[in-house]
Design a protein around this motif. Sequence first.
Motif, PDB file in Angstrom:
ATOM      1  N   ASP A   1       0.812  -1.210   0.000  1.00 50.33           N
ATOM      2  CA  ASP A   1       0.000   0.000   0.000  1.00 50.33           C
ATOM      3  C   ASP A   1       0.847   1.263   0.000  1.00 50.33           C
ATOM      4  O   ASP A   1       0.320   2.363   0.012  1.00 50.33           O
ATOM      5  CB  ASP A   1      -0.950   0.007   1.199  1.00 50.33           C
ATOM      6  N   GLY A   2       2.180   1.109  -0.021  1.00 48.76           N
ATOM      7  CA  GLY A   2       3.077   2.250  -0.090  1.00 48.76           C
ATOM      8  C   GLY A   2       3.577   2.718   1.264  1.00 48.76           C
ATOM      9  O   GLY A   2       4.436   3.580   1.337  1.00 48.76           O
TER      10      GLY A   2
ATOM     11  N   THR B   1       7.766  -3.238 -13.878  1.00 47.99           N
ATOM     12  CA  THR B   1       7.521  -2.191 -12.881  1.00 47.99           C
ATOM     13  C   THR B   1       6.323  -2.527 -12.005  1.00 47.99           C
ATOM     14  O   THR B   1       6.249  -2.068 -10.868  1.00 47.99           O
ATOM     15  CB  THR B   1       7.327  -0.804 -13.529  1.00 47.99           C
ATOM     16  N   GLU B   2       5.410  -3.356 -12.500  1.00 49.34           N
ATOM     17  CA  GLU B   2       4.277  -3.788 -11.683  1.00 49.34           C
ATOM     18  C   GLU B   2       4.779  -4.579 -10.477  1.00 49.34           C
ATOM     19  O   GLU B   2       4.246  -4.455  -9.377  1.00 49.34           O
ATOM     20  CB  GLU B   2       3.311  -4.651 -12.496  1.00 49.34           C
ATOM     21  N   VAL B   3       5.785  -5.414 -10.713  1.00 48.63           N
ATOM     22  CA  VAL B   3       6.363  -6.223  -9.632  1.00 48.63           C
ATOM     23  C   VAL B   3       7.065  -5.305  -8.630  1.00 48.63           C
ATOM     24  O   VAL B   3       6.852  -5.413  -7.419  1.00 48.63           O
ATOM     25  CB  VAL B   3       7.354  -7.266 -10.195  1.00 48.63           C
ATOM     26  N   ALA B   4       7.885  -4.396  -9.137  1.00 47.45           N
ATOM     27  CA  ALA B   4       8.618  -3.488  -8.247  1.00 47.45           C
ATOM     28  C   ALA B   4       7.657  -2.627  -7.435  1.00 47.45           C
ATOM     29  O   ALA B   4       7.875  -2.411  -6.242  1.00 47.45           O
ATOM     30  CB  ALA B   4       9.563  -2.612  -9.067  1.00 47.45           C
ATOM     31  N   ARG B   5       6.579  -2.172  -8.053  1.00 48.91           N
ATOM     32  CA  ARG B   5       5.591  -1.355  -7.328  1.00 48.91           C
ATOM     33  C   ARG B   5       4.841  -2.169  -6.278  1.00 48.91           C
ATOM     34  O   ARG B   5       4.475  -1.641  -5.230  1.00 48.91           O
ATOM     35  CB  ARG B   5       4.610  -0.729  -8.304  1.00 48.91           C
ATOM     36  N   ALA B   6       4.606  -3.437  -6.557  1.00 46.78           N
ATOM     37  CA  ALA B   6       3.918  -4.284  -5.583  1.00 46.78           C
ATOM     38  C   ALA B   6       4.748  -4.438  -4.313  1.00 46.78           C
ATOM     39  O   ALA B   6       4.200  -4.568  -3.218  1.00 46.78           O
ATOM     40  CB  ALA B   6       3.623  -5.657  -6.189  1.00 46.78           C
TER      41      ALA B   6
ATOM     42  N   HIS C   1       5.512   5.134  -5.175  1.00 37.49           N
ATOM     43  CA  HIS C   1       6.435   6.246  -5.380  1.00 37.49           C
ATOM     44  C   HIS C   1       7.726   5.726  -6.011  1.00 37.49           C
ATOM     45  O   HIS C   1       8.265   4.704  -5.576  1.00 37.49           O
ATOM     46  CB  HIS C   1       6.729   6.945  -4.055  1.00 37.49           C
ATOM     47  N   PRO C   2       8.252   6.424  -7.026  1.00 35.51           N
ATOM     48  CA  PRO C   2       9.481   5.966  -7.691  1.00 35.51           C
ATOM     49  C   PRO C   2      10.670   5.763  -6.754  1.00 35.51           C
ATOM     50  O   PRO C   2      11.527   4.923  -7.021  1.00 35.51           O
ATOM     51  CB  PRO C   2       9.775   7.079  -8.694  1.00 35.51           C
ATOM     52  N   GLU C   3      10.715   6.499  -5.647  1.00 38.03           N
ATOM     53  CA  GLU C   3      11.815   6.302  -4.699  1.00 38.03           C
ATOM     54  C   GLU C   3      11.719   4.944  -4.011  1.00 38.03           C
ATOM     55  O   GLU C   3      12.713   4.440  -3.496  1.00 38.03           O
ATOM     56  CB  GLU C   3      11.842   7.417  -3.659  1.00 38.03           C
ATOM     57  N   GLY C   4      10.536   4.356  -3.988  1.00 37.34           N
ATOM     58  CA  GLY C   4      10.358   3.040  -3.384  1.00 37.34           C
ATOM     59  C   GLY C   4      10.600   1.916  -4.361  1.00 37.34           C
ATOM     60  O   GLY C   4      11.312   0.962  -4.065  1.00 37.34           O
TER      61      GLY C   4
END
Length: 112
Positions: free
Chosen positions: A15-16, A52-57, A62-65
């Motif tokens: 959830d960030g 990027t879907e995997v990295a965002r999960a 946020h791009p820093e994450g």
Amino acid sequence: MARDETTSGQASAPDGARSGPPRPATAVAAQLEAAVFALIDRRGPGKTLDPTEVARAVGGMHPEGWGPLMQPLRRILAALAKDGRIVIYRKGKPIDPGDIRGIYRIGRAPPP
């Protein structure tokens, strides 16, 4: 400047939200690998997903994450592809796992 074997603490809950202290790289690698298969399975047979879907999960929206996770993810994907567990595609065609660059997608490997 050498990097230690932990993330910068930016990898967080889906959830960030930040999830506490930095985690060992092996824990993040396990999360990335699990996210690859969870997202591929959710997408369905014959479908692919953007890395990027995997990295965002794992790292949040946020791009820093999620940004710092892309290089470790690429190494994980190359290993999974070499093991025959996934296929890396560029322009709809399978590519050599050692040549992951540019725009690519991830799909589940067909059954043996």
